[in-house]
Design a protein around this motif. Structure first.
Motif, PDB file in Angstrom:
ATOM      1  N   GLU A  10       0.792  -1.234   0.000  1.00  0.00           N
ATOM      2  CA  GLU A  10       0.000   0.000   0.000  1.00  0.00           C
ATOM      3  C   GLU A  10       0.823   1.282   0.000  1.00  0.00           C
ATOM      4  N   SER A  11       2.051   1.233   0.455  1.00  0.00           N
ATOM      5  CA  SER A  11       2.848   2.461   0.539  1.00  0.00           C
ATOM      6  C   SER A  11       3.245   2.987  -0.842  1.00  0.00           C
ATOM      7  N   PHE A  12       3.365   2.113  -1.830  1.00  0.00           N
ATOM      8  CA  PHE A  12       3.785   2.564  -3.158  1.00  0.00           C
ATOM      9  C   PHE A  12       2.693   3.369  -3.858  1.00  0.00           C
ATOM     10  N   PRO A  13       1.472   2.847  -3.966  1.00  0.00           N
ATOM     11  CA  PRO A  13       0.425   3.675  -4.573  1.00  0.00           C
ATOM     12  C   PRO A  13       0.163   4.960  -3.781  1.00  0.00           C
ATOM     13  N   TYR A  15       2.344   6.678  -2.106  1.00  0.00           N
ATOM     14  CA  TYR A  15       3.446   7.590  -2.440  1.00  0.00           C
ATOM     15  C   TYR A  15       3.163   8.296  -3.766  1.00  0.00           C
ATOM     16  N   ALA A  16       2.802   7.520  -4.773  1.00  0.00           N
ATOM     17  CA  ALA A  16       2.536   8.099  -6.090  1.00  0.00           C
ATOM     18  C   ALA A  16       1.348   9.057  -6.033  1.00  0.00           C
ATOM     19  N   ARG A  17       0.297   8.670  -5.321  1.00  0.00           N
ATOM     20  CA  ARG A  17      -0.880   9.543  -5.198  1.00  0.00           C
ATOM     21  C   ARG A  17      -0.538  10.856  -4.505  1.00  0.00           C
ATOM     22  N   ARG A  18       0.250  10.769  -3.444  1.00  0.00           N
ATOM     23  CA  ARG A  18       0.607  11.974  -2.695  1.00  0.00           C
ATOM     24  C   ARG A  18       1.295  13.001  -3.594  1.00  0.00           C
ATOM     25  N   ILE A  19       2.112  12.526  -4.493  1.00  0.00           N
ATOM     26  CA  ILE A  19       2.849  13.433  -5.372  1.00  0.00           C
ATOM     27  C   ILE A  19       2.036  13.840  -6.594  1.00  0.00           C
ATOM     28  N   LEU A  20       1.346  12.892  -7.199  1.00  0.00           N
ATOM     29  CA  LEU A  20       0.690  13.158  -8.475  1.00  0.00           C
ATOM     30  C   LEU A  20      -0.757  13.629  -8.367  1.00  0.00           C
ATOM     31  N   GLU A  21      -1.421  13.333  -7.272  1.00  0.00           N
ATOM     32  CA  GLU A  21      -2.833  13.705  -7.155  1.00  0.00           C
ATOM     33  C   GLU A  21      -3.088  15.206  -7.331  1.00  0.00           C
ATOM     34  N   PRO A  22      -2.289  16.086  -6.724  1.00  0.00           N
ATOM     35  CA  PRO A  22      -2.536  17.523  -6.963  1.00  0.00           C
ATOM     36  C   PRO A  22      -2.421  17.891  -8.442  1.00  0.00           C
ATOM     37  N   GLU A  84      14.081  12.893  -8.761  1.00  0.00           N
ATOM     38  CA  GLU A  84      14.023  11.473  -8.423  1.00  0.00           C
ATOM     39  C   GLU A  84      12.691  11.112  -7.775  1.00  0.00           C
ATOM     40  N   GLN A  85      12.170  11.990  -6.930  1.00  0.00           N
ATOM     41  CA  GLN A  85      10.867  11.740  -6.318  1.00  0.00           C
ATOM     42  C   GLN A  85       9.757  11.747  -7.369  1.00  0.00           C
ATOM     43  N   LEU A  86       9.808  12.726  -8.262  1.00  0.00           N
ATOM     44  CA  LEU A  86       8.823  12.788  -9.340  1.00  0.00           C
ATOM     45  C   LEU A  86       8.909  11.550 -10.219  1.00  0.00           C
ATOM     46  N   ALA A  87      10.132  11.169 -10.576  1.00  0.00           N
ATOM     47  CA  ALA A  87      10.323  10.022 -11.464  1.00  0.00           C
ATOM     48  C   ALA A  87       9.828   8.733 -10.810  1.00  0.00           C
ATOM     49  N   LEU A  88      10.096   8.546  -9.539  1.00  0.00           N
ATOM     50  CA  LEU A  88       9.619   7.349  -8.851  1.00  0.00           C
ATOM     51  C   LEU A  88       8.095   7.328  -8.820  1.00  0.00           C
ATOM     52  N   ALA A  89       7.480   8.455  -8.509  1.00  0.00           N
ATOM     53  CA  ALA A  89       6.017   8.522  -8.497  1.00  0.00           C
ATOM     54  C   ALA A  89       5.441   8.207  -9.875  1.00  0.00           C
ATOM     55  N   VAL A  90       6.063   8.739 -10.916  1.00  0.00           N
ATOM     56  CA  VAL A  90       5.607   8.478 -12.281  1.00  0.00           C
ATOM     57  C   VAL A  90       5.751   6.998 -12.618  1.00  0.00           C
ATOM     58  N   ARG A  91       6.862   6.409 -12.267  1.00  0.00           N
ATOM     59  CA  ARG A  91       7.070   4.985 -12.587  1.00  0.00           C
ATOM     60  C   ARG A  91       6.055   4.107 -11.861  1.00  0.00           C
ATOM     61  N   ILE A  92       5.801   4.401 -10.609  1.00  0.00           N
ATOM     62  CA  ILE A  92       4.788   3.649  -9.857  1.00  0.00           C
ATOM     63  C   ILE A  92       3.426   3.844 -10.510  1.00  0.00           C
ATOM     64  N   LEU A  96       1.176   0.867 -12.136  1.00  0.00           N
ATOM     65  CA  LEU A  96      -0.186   0.606 -11.638  1.00  0.00           C
ATOM     66  C   LEU A  96      -1.202   0.721 -12.770  1.00  0.00           C
ATOM     67  N   GLN A  97      -1.029   1.692 -13.652  1.00  0.00           N
ATOM     68  CA  GLN A  97      -1.937   1.833 -14.791  1.00  0.00           C
ATOM     69  C   GLN A  97      -1.873   0.594 -15.686  1.00  0.00           C
ATOM     70  N   ASN A  98      -0.653   0.120 -15.955  1.00  0.00           N
ATOM     71  CA  ASN A  98      -0.485  -1.070 -16.780  1.00  0.00           C
ATOM     72  C   ASN A  98      -1.051  -2.313 -16.111  1.00  0.00           C
ATOM     73  N   GLN A  99      -0.914  -2.372 -14.814  1.00  0.00           N
ATOM     74  CA  GLN A  99      -1.404  -3.508 -14.043  1.00  0.00           C
ATOM     75  C   GLN A  99      -2.934  -3.565 -14.069  1.00  0.00           C
ATOM     76  N   ASN A 100      -3.566  -2.393 -14.093  1.00  0.00           N
ATOM     77  CA  ASN A 100      -5.022  -2.325 -14.071  1.00  0.00           C
ATOM     78  C   ASN A 100      -5.640  -2.511 -15.453  1.00  0.00           C
ATOM     79  N   ASN A 101      -4.828  -2.499 -16.485  1.00  0.00           N
ATOM     80  CA  ASN A 101      -5.347  -2.669 -17.865  1.00  0.00           C
ATOM     81  C   ASN A 101      -5.272  -4.092 -18.316  1.00  0.00           C
TER      82      ASN A 101
END
Length: 101
Positions: A10-13, A15-22, A84-92, A96-101
């Motif tokens: 749960e910490s990975f999604p 993390y990505a949400r915290r950065i990308l959601e805004p 690096e934080q942005l890139a990690l969030a993007v990769r996660i 996740l997008q690929n996993q859900n498709n």
């Protein structure tokens, strides 16, 4: 590939949400496309020239968009630790997008 075995934790999604959601919210409210710019930037390895060639946009336009992303996320593409934080969030996010498709 390193992230795949632990992606379900749960910490990975979160993390990505915290950065990308805004950024996603900004795009939704303003019919923007800043998220796509960030995704493409990371997929171009953080190379502004490569991003300009890939998108067909001028580097100054992309700098403006990346600065706007920095204002929204609080993370600047110009600072290595922030990138690096942005890139990690993007990769996660992409995994996740690929996993859900």
């Amino acid at each position: 590939q390193v992230l795949l075995p632990v992606l379900d934790h749960e910490s990975f999604p979160r993390y990505a949400r915290r950065i990308l959601e805004p950024l996603l919210e900004f795009d939704a409210e303003n019919r923007g496309n800043l998220t796509r710019t960030l995704l493409d930037f990371v997929q171009c390895g953080g190379d502004l020239r490569a991003l300009a060639q890939y998108t067909g946009q001028h580097e100054n336009t992309l700098r403006y968009r990346l600065d706007k992303i920095a204002g929204i996320t609080g993370l600047s593409y110009k600072k290595l630790a922030d990138y690096e934080q942005l890139a990690l969030a993007v990769r996660i996010y992409l995994l996740l997008q690929n996993q859900n498709n």
